[in-house]
Enzyme design. Structure first.
Site, PDB file in Angstrom:
ATOM      1  N   ASN A  52       0.075   0.976  -6.287  1.00  0.00           N
ATOM      2  CA  ASN A  52       0.059   2.324  -5.737  1.00  0.00           C
ATOM      3  C   ASN A  52       1.249   2.922  -6.210  1.00  0.00           C
ATOM      4  OD1 ASN A  52      -2.397   2.972  -4.145  1.00  0.00           O
ATOM      5  ND2 ASN A  52      -1.562   1.505  -2.908  1.00  0.00           N
ATOM      6  N   HIS A  92      -6.868   8.739  -2.849  1.00  0.00           N
ATOM      7  CA  HIS A  92      -6.325   9.002  -1.405  1.00  0.00           C
ATOM      8  C   HIS A  92      -6.587  10.386  -1.251  1.00  0.00           C
ATOM      9  CE1 HIS A  92      -4.196   4.849  -0.696  1.00  0.00           C
ATOM     10  NE2 HIS A  92      -5.377   4.952  -1.233  1.00  0.00           N
ATOM     11  N   TYR A 121      -7.120   9.305   4.045  1.00  0.00           N
ATOM     12  CA  TYR A 121      -5.847   9.914   4.019  1.00  0.00           C
ATOM     13  C   TYR A 121      -5.916  11.380   4.341  1.00  0.00           C
ATOM     14  CZ  TYR A 121      -4.424   5.339   2.636  1.00  0.00           C
ATOM     15  OH  TYR A 121      -4.079   3.782   2.770  1.00  0.00           O
TER      16      TYR A 121
HETATM   17  P1  NAD Z   1       3.453  -7.640  -2.403  1.00  0.00           P
HETATM   18  O1  NAD Z   1       4.722  -6.976  -1.735  1.00  0.00           O
HETATM   19  O2  NAD Z   1       3.078  -8.814  -1.882  1.00  0.00           O
HETATM   20  O3  NAD Z   1       3.808  -7.328  -3.761  1.00  0.00           O
HETATM   21  C1  NAD Z   1       3.017  -8.182  -4.773  1.00  0.00           C
HETATM   22  C2  NAD Z   1       3.706  -9.000  -5.991  1.00  0.00           C
HETATM   23  O4  NAD Z   1       4.607  -8.107  -6.689  1.00  0.00           O
HETATM   24  C3  NAD Z   1       4.957  -9.691  -5.026  1.00  0.00           C
HETATM   25  O5  NAD Z   1       4.889 -10.933  -5.079  1.00  0.00           O
HETATM   26  C4  NAD Z   1       6.327  -9.279  -5.865  1.00  0.00           C
HETATM   27  O6  NAD Z   1       7.009 -10.115  -6.060  1.00  0.00           O
HETATM   28  C5  NAD Z   1       5.526  -8.777  -7.341  1.00  0.00           C
HETATM   29  N1  NAD Z   1       6.222  -7.809  -8.031  1.00  0.00           N
HETATM   30  C6  NAD Z   1       7.270  -6.790  -7.749  1.00  0.00           C
HETATM   31  N2  NAD Z   1       7.707  -6.199  -8.778  1.00  0.00           N
HETATM   32  C7  NAD Z   1       7.196  -6.661 -10.057  1.00  0.00           C
HETATM   33  C8  NAD Z   1       7.351  -6.662 -11.341  1.00  0.00           C
HETATM   34  N3  NAD Z   1       8.207  -5.769 -11.897  1.00  0.00           N
HETATM   35  N4  NAD Z   1       6.633  -7.453 -12.170  1.00  0.00           N
HETATM   36  C9  NAD Z   1       5.637  -8.410 -11.576  1.00  0.00           C
HETATM   37  N5  NAD Z   1       5.474  -8.814 -10.445  1.00  0.00           N
HETATM   38  C10 NAD Z   1       6.311  -7.691  -9.423  1.00  0.00           C
HETATM   39  O7  NAD Z   1       2.296  -6.388  -2.484  1.00  0.00           O
HETATM   40  P2  NAD Z   1       0.901  -6.231  -1.942  1.00  0.00           P
HETATM   41  O8  NAD Z   1       0.933  -5.921  -0.498  1.00  0.00           O
HETATM   42  O9  NAD Z   1       0.296  -7.594  -2.212  1.00  0.00           O
HETATM   43  O10 NAD Z   1       0.494  -4.915  -2.743  1.00  0.00           O
HETATM   44  C11 NAD Z   1       0.436  -4.982  -4.132  1.00  0.00           C
HETATM   45  C12 NAD Z   1       0.387  -3.628  -4.683  1.00  0.00           C
HETATM   46  O11 NAD Z   1      -1.105  -3.133  -4.406  1.00  0.00           O
HETATM   47  C13 NAD Z   1       1.363  -2.358  -4.081  1.00  0.00           C
HETATM   48  O12 NAD Z   1       1.560  -1.632  -4.954  1.00  0.00           O
HETATM   49  C14 NAD Z   1       0.124  -1.842  -3.170  1.00  0.00           C
HETATM   50  O13 NAD Z   1       0.554  -0.632  -2.864  1.00  0.00           O
HETATM   51  C15 NAD Z   1      -1.076  -2.007  -4.018  1.00  0.00           C
HETATM   52  N6  NAD Z   1      -2.238  -1.852  -3.240  1.00  0.00           N
HETATM   53  C16 NAD Z   1      -3.276  -1.104  -3.583  1.00  0.00           C
HETATM   54  C17 NAD Z   1      -4.390  -0.814  -2.832  1.00  0.00           C
HETATM   55  C18 NAD Z   1      -5.311   0.302  -3.408  1.00  0.00           C
HETATM   56  O14 NAD Z   1      -6.216   0.702  -2.885  1.00  0.00           O
HETATM   57  N7  NAD Z   1      -5.306   0.523  -4.940  1.00  0.00           N
HETATM   58  C19 NAD Z   1      -4.516  -1.394  -1.806  1.00  0.00           C
HETATM   59  C20 NAD Z   1      -3.720  -2.187  -1.167  1.00  0.00           C
HETATM   60  C21 NAD Z   1      -2.377  -2.352  -2.040  1.00  0.00           C
HETATM   61  C1  G6P Z   2      -5.604   0.966   1.807  1.00  0.00           C
HETATM   62  C2  G6P Z   2      -5.493   1.580   0.698  1.00  0.00           C
HETATM   63  C3  G6P Z   2      -4.339   1.280  -0.270  1.00  0.00           C
HETATM   64  C4  G6P Z   2      -2.971   1.404   0.794  1.00  0.00           C
HETATM   65  C5  G6P Z   2      -3.297   0.025   1.602  1.00  0.00           C
HETATM   66  C6  G6P Z   2      -2.342  -0.210   2.717  1.00  0.00           C
HETATM   67  O1  G6P Z   2      -5.733   1.937   2.522  1.00  0.00           O
HETATM   68  O2  G6P Z   2      -6.542   1.848  -0.160  1.00  0.00           O
HETATM   69  O3  G6P Z   2      -4.091   2.089  -1.219  1.00  0.00           O
HETATM   70  O4  G6P Z   2      -1.956   1.402   0.353  1.00  0.00           O
HETATM   71  O5  G6P Z   2      -4.663   0.081   2.400  1.00  0.00           O
HETATM   72  O6  G6P Z   2      -2.624  -1.427   3.390  1.00  0.00           O
HETATM   73  P1  G6P Z   2      -1.395  -2.264   4.127  1.00  0.00           P
HETATM   74  O7  G6P Z   2      -2.248  -3.425   4.772  1.00  0.00           O
HETATM   75  O8  G6P Z   2      -0.503  -2.835   3.217  1.00  0.00           O
HETATM   76  O9  G6P Z   2      -1.070  -1.292   5.014  1.00  0.00           O
HETATM   77 MN    MN Z   3      -5.992   2.925  -2.204  1.00  0.00          MN
END
Ligand code: NAD
Ligand code: G6P
Ligand code: MN
Length: 433
Positions: free
Chosen positions: A147, A199, A253
């Site tokens: 994100n 979003h 959102y």
């Molecule tokens: P998290 O905090 O667990 O991070 C995931 C991993 O990324 C961690 O293990 C961290 O060490 C690693 N990391 C950080 N910088 C890095 C780099 N430069 N290179 C490689 N790895 C690196 O995060 P999460 O809660 O699992 O979420 C991961 C990502 O997915 C976030 O950006 C979050 O916003 C996104 N996300 C997107 C959606 C969506 O709908 N698109 C939904 C949920 C989460």
């Molecule tokens: C979903 C979205 C992600 C968002 C995430 C946050 O709503 O599609 O893009 O950032 O959930 O989830 P969390 O559990 O990390 O608050």
């Molecule tokens: Mn999302």
């Protein structure tokens, strides 16, 4: 066999990704999966990587999980690269949420001041990854989940000059799971059209005979049914008059925009009582990793559905399988507009319904939006473009312009102070500024 590289492999979401790949193995014969992380995520990578290997070992398929801190090794000859990293981990997200909230404004993972700073941290890294891909796996597809997913995808196309990219989100997945139930239909009996930005999208629904059923769905939304909102979004009814007028369903959102007063008040109160979302997620994450440590656990635990991104693998694994096997599945993706949303330039990234096949996304034309939504959409895209430009150039004035036009930021001296504080708080992750 297929080689997958997952950047941010230490994420607690990784078991969900594995489940999605295992389910699709017959159409997507994976040989190896490389989970990449950084020093700060080493322990998470180890725990979740072992858990991932157990999931494959419990399946009928032979797939090897590699865990590495060496991104180049992982990217070499990869067929698909998925990105799910979080620069600065949850500690950075707490700052994104707390600092604006301290001044009574929204700090949220992808919206308001917080979302803009998450983009500043993420864009430089995704562009480094794209440069690596050009050298190490020039034929690979990039499937982005990091994100703010829409802005990150836009940066890949506009500044990375890389078109083989699909940006994903679970919000449309959840809507399309729950809404058929609300209407007493099977998912394949409804036809969806989404348009907007990540979003910040709306959708319309027809039945299989082409009859618009959006109004029926609007009626159902006010009968107290479960509306398919991710766990991180406060679910209050939208102003009914507006939905009736525009004949579209907004995304979760949009509450921040259609009901800024109520949603912001709710968020700020929550931050003061149970903590910001990142603080809550930290707790969930600790619990999840405790579970993942269990050497007998070889399936995705139920608790993962407490995360807002639940079901994202349905989008991620399905888009990969659809590209690989040229399936032409209809999904909602962030991709180059190409006229699908005529209210925005053809060369910018939008989030729309598209058929995903061997050559990527073929967008479904949505047509023009109602006047109010068009205005909002154009402001939001301008804000996104300014943010990405500032992330690349490090230009302070461009950043301030983005802050000033973002509808979730009250413009003025306080806004600038919030921005300045966030720059200081995130200094180590903002090499361009
Ligand atoms: P998290 O905090 O667990 O991070 C995931 C991993 O990324 C961690 O293990 C961290 O060490 C690693 N990391 C950080 N910088 C890095 C780099 N430069 N290179 C490689 N790895 C690196 O995060 P999460 O809660 O699992 O979420 C991961 C990502 O997915 C976030 O950006 C979050 O916003 C996104 N996300 C997107 C959606 C969506 O709908 N698109 C939904 C949920 C989460
Ligand atoms: C979903 C979205 C992600 C968002 C995430 C946050 O709503 O599609 O893009 O950032 O959930 O989830 P969390 O559990 O990390 O608050
Ligand atoms: Mn999302």
């Amino acid at each position: 066999g297929v080689k997958i590289a997952t950047i941010g492999g230490g994420s607690s979401y990784t078991p969900e990704l594995m489940e999605g790949f295992i389910k699709r193995y017959e159409e997507l014969p994976i040989r190896e999966i490389w989970l990449v992380d950084i020093e700060a995520g080493k322990e998470k990578l180890e725990i979740v990587g072992n858990m991932a290997q157990r999931m494959w070992d419990a399946s009928p398929y032979e797939v090897k999980i590699h865990m590495t801190l060496d991104r180049e090794e992982a990217l070499k000859d990869a067929d698909f690269v998925t990105t799910q990293f979080r620069v600065g981990l949850l500690e950075a997200r707490i700052k994104d949420e707390r600092i604006p909230a301290y001044y009574g404004m929204l700090g949220q993972e992808t919206n308001g001041a917080g979302g803009m700073f998450k983009a500043f941290r993420t864009v430089p890294i995704i562009l480094e990854i794209v440069e690596d891909m050009k050298r190490l796996c020039p034929d690979a597809w990039l499937i982005n989940f990091a994100n703010p997913s829409g802005m990150v995808t836009e940066a890949v196309v506009r500044y990375g000059k890389w078109d083989k990219v699909i940006g994903l989100c679970n919000v449309p997945v959840m809507a399309q799971m729950v809404e058929p139930e609300m209407l007493g239909k099977q998912p394949d009996e409804l036809i969806y059209k989404f348009a907007g930005l990540n979003h910040f999208h709306w959708h319309k629904v027809t039945d299989a005979k082409g009859k618009d059923v959006t109004q029926e769905l609007i009626n159902k939304m006010y009968e107290g049914d479960e509306t398919g909102m991710p766990k991180n979004i406060h679910d209050i009814p939208f102003p009914r008059e507006i939905l009736e007028q525009m004949q579209m369903i907004p995304c979760g959102y949009h509450h921040y925009y259609y009901q800024e007063e109520e949603t912001l008040a709710h968020a700020l109160e929550e931050y003061e009582t149970i903590g910001t979302r990142a603080q809550q997620v930290k707790q969930t994450e600790t619990e999840l990793f405790e579970l993942y440590k269990d050497p007998n656990l070889d399936y995705k635990p139920e608790q993962l559905s407490q995360r807002g991104g639940a079901y994202y693998s349905d989008a991620a694994c399905e888009s990969i399988a659809s590209i690989y096997a040229n399936k032409n599945t209809q999904l909602v993706v962030s991709t180059k507009n190409d006229g699908a949303v005529p209210d925005l330039p053809a060369d910018c990234v939008v989030e729309v319904s598209a058929y995903i096949g061997g050559q990527g996304a073929r967008n479904v034309a949505f047509g023009e939006l109602p006047t109010a939504e068009r205005g909002w959409l154009q402001v939001m895209k301008a804000m996104e473009l300014l943010i990405i430009e500032a992330a690349v150039t490090g230009d302070y004035n461009t950043a301030l312009q983005a802050f000033t036009i973002n509808p979730m930021v009250r413009s003025g001296k306080t806004a600038q102070r919030i921005m300045d504080e966030l720059f200081i708080a995130h200094k180590e992750h903002l090499p361009n500024f």
